[in-house]
Design a protein around this motif. Structure first.
Motif, PDB file in Angstrom:
ATOM      1  N   ILE A  83       0.867  -1.177   0.000  1.00  0.00           N
ATOM      2  CA  ILE A  83       0.000   0.000   0.000  1.00  0.00           C
ATOM      3  C   ILE A  83       0.902   1.225   0.000  1.00  0.00           C
ATOM      4  N   ASN A  84       0.809   1.997  -1.057  1.00  0.00           N
ATOM      5  CA  ASN A  84       1.694   3.143  -1.273  1.00  0.00           C
ATOM      6  C   ASN A  84       1.238   4.359  -0.475  1.00  0.00           C
ATOM      7  N   GLY A  85       2.148   4.975   0.216  1.00  0.00           N
ATOM      8  CA  GLY A  85       1.860   6.205   0.951  1.00  0.00           C
ATOM      9  C   GLY A  85       2.330   7.421   0.184  1.00  0.00           C
ATOM     10  N   ALA A  86       1.801   8.552   0.553  1.00  0.00           N
ATOM     11  CA  ALA A  86       2.166   9.818  -0.078  1.00  0.00           C
ATOM     12  C   ALA A  86       3.570  10.237   0.354  1.00  0.00           C
ATOM     13  N   PRO A  87       4.238  11.066  -0.459  1.00  0.00           N
ATOM     14  CA  PRO A  87       5.533  11.608  -0.042  1.00  0.00           C
ATOM     15  C   PRO A  87       5.408  12.345   1.296  1.00  0.00           C
ATOM     16  N   THR A  88       6.472  12.305   2.090  1.00  0.00           N
ATOM     17  CA  THR A  88       6.460  12.937   3.412  1.00  0.00           C
ATOM     18  C   THR A  88       7.579  13.968   3.526  1.00  0.00           C
ATOM     19  N   ASN A  89       7.467  14.811   4.547  1.00  0.00           N
ATOM     20  CA  ASN A  89       8.483  15.817   4.905  1.00  0.00           C
ATOM     21  C   ASN A  89       8.705  16.888   3.845  1.00  0.00           C
ATOM     22  N   CYS A  90       7.779  17.060   2.924  1.00  0.00           N
ATOM     23  CA  CYS A  90       7.924  18.078   1.889  1.00  0.00           C
ATOM     24  C   CYS A  90       7.645  19.462   2.469  1.00  0.00           C
ATOM     25  N   ARG A  91       8.354  20.446   1.965  1.00  0.00           N
ATOM     26  CA  ARG A  91       8.086  21.828   2.350  1.00  0.00           C
ATOM     27  C   ARG A  91       8.383  22.740   1.166  1.00  0.00           C
ATOM     28  N   ILE A  92       7.768  23.912   1.208  1.00  0.00           N
ATOM     29  CA  ILE A  92       7.973  24.904   0.155  1.00  0.00           C
ATOM     30  C   ILE A  92       9.004  25.914   0.634  1.00  0.00           C
ATOM     31  N   GLU A  93       9.958  26.213  -0.235  1.00  0.00           N
ATOM     32  CA  GLU A  93      10.885  27.317   0.006  1.00  0.00           C
ATOM     33  C   GLU A  93      10.622  28.372  -1.063  1.00  0.00           C
ATOM     34  N   LEU A  94      10.537  29.622  -0.635  1.00  0.00           N
ATOM     35  CA  LEU A  94      10.218  30.717  -1.546  1.00  0.00           C
ATOM     36  C   LEU A  94      11.339  31.734  -1.569  1.00  0.00           C
TER      37      LEU A  94
END
Length: 186
Positions: A83-94
Motif C-alpha cells: 500500500i503506497n503512501g504519499a511523499p512525506t516531509n515536503c516543504r515549500i521554500e520561496l
C-alpha cells in the motif's frame, strides 16, 4: 504498489471445478479477512474486497488464498500487496526577488517568484510537482505543472501582492501530498 485510501479487490478463480470454497487470510495476521469480518467481503467466485479503512500506508500485506474442492483437496497461493503512501516531509521554500539569478528570456522581469519543493521523502521516485498561485481573495491566477526531478521548482513573474502558494507532490505511482499554503507579500 497500490494507492492508499482505495479499497483493494483481488480476483481468483479455479477452472477445473465448480464446487470450491475460497478462504482468504493475511499471513502476518494484520488483517481479519473473514467474510464480513469488518475488513473483507467476498464476492462471486474467489473475489475479495478489502476496505480502504483497514489498509495502512507504506505496509506490505502477504495475502493468502486457500481453495478447497469437492474432494477436500486444498490448494493455496500467496500474493504480496504494498500500500503506497504519499511523499512525506515536503516543504515549500520561496524567494521573491528581482535579482534572482536564473536563465530567464523575458526582459525586465520584476518580482520574480522562485518556489521550490524540498525535503521530500518517498521510495517511489521520480517525484513530480504541481504549484498553485492564488491571491488572498481566493481566485486562482496560475496553475503550473513542473516536471523537475530533484526539487520541484516553479518560476513566475508576479504582479499581485499577498499571494498564497501551495504545491502537490506526486510519487511515481500517483500517491499525492499537498503542502500547506504559504502566503507571500510582494
Amino acid at each position: 504498489p497500490l494507492k492508499a485510501n482505495e479499497p483493494l479487490t483481488i480476483f481468483a478463480s479455479v477452472s477445473s471445478s465448480s464446487d470450491v470454497t475460497y478462504v482468504w487470510s493475511e499471513n502476518k495476521g494484520a488483517l481479519d479477512l473473514t467474510n464480513g469480518g469488518g475488513c473483507a467481503t467476498y464476492g462471486s467466485g474467489g473475489t475479495l474486497t478489502i476496505a480502504s479503512s483497514c489498509l495502512v500506508e507504506n505496509t506490505v500485506y502477504n495475502i493468502k488464498l486457500s481453495v478447497t474442492d469437492e474432494y477436500d483437496q486444498v490448494g493455496s497461493g500467496t500474493l504480496d500487496v504494498e500500500i503506497n503512501g504519499a511523499p512525506t516531509n515536503c516543504r515549500i521554500e520561496l524567494n521573491v526577488d528581482s535579482e534572482v539569478a536564473l536563465d530567464i528570456t523575458e526582459a525586465d522581469v520584476n518580482n520574480l517568484l522562485l518556489a521550490s519543493v524540498v525535503g521530500c521523502a518517498d521510495a517511489h521516485t521520480p517525484l513530480t510537482y504541481k504549484f498553485q498561485l492564488t491571491p488572498d481573495v481566493g481566485e486562482a491566477v496560475n496553475t503550473a505543472t513542473s516536471l523537475f526531478q530533484k526539487a520541484g521548482t516553479y518560476v513566475k513573474s508576479i504582479e499581485a501582492s499577498n499571494l498564497v502558494v501551495s504545491a502537490t507532490v506526486y510519487d511515481k505511482y500517483g500517491a499525492a501530498a499537498t503542502i500547506d499554503d504559504v502566503t507571500i507579500t510582494t
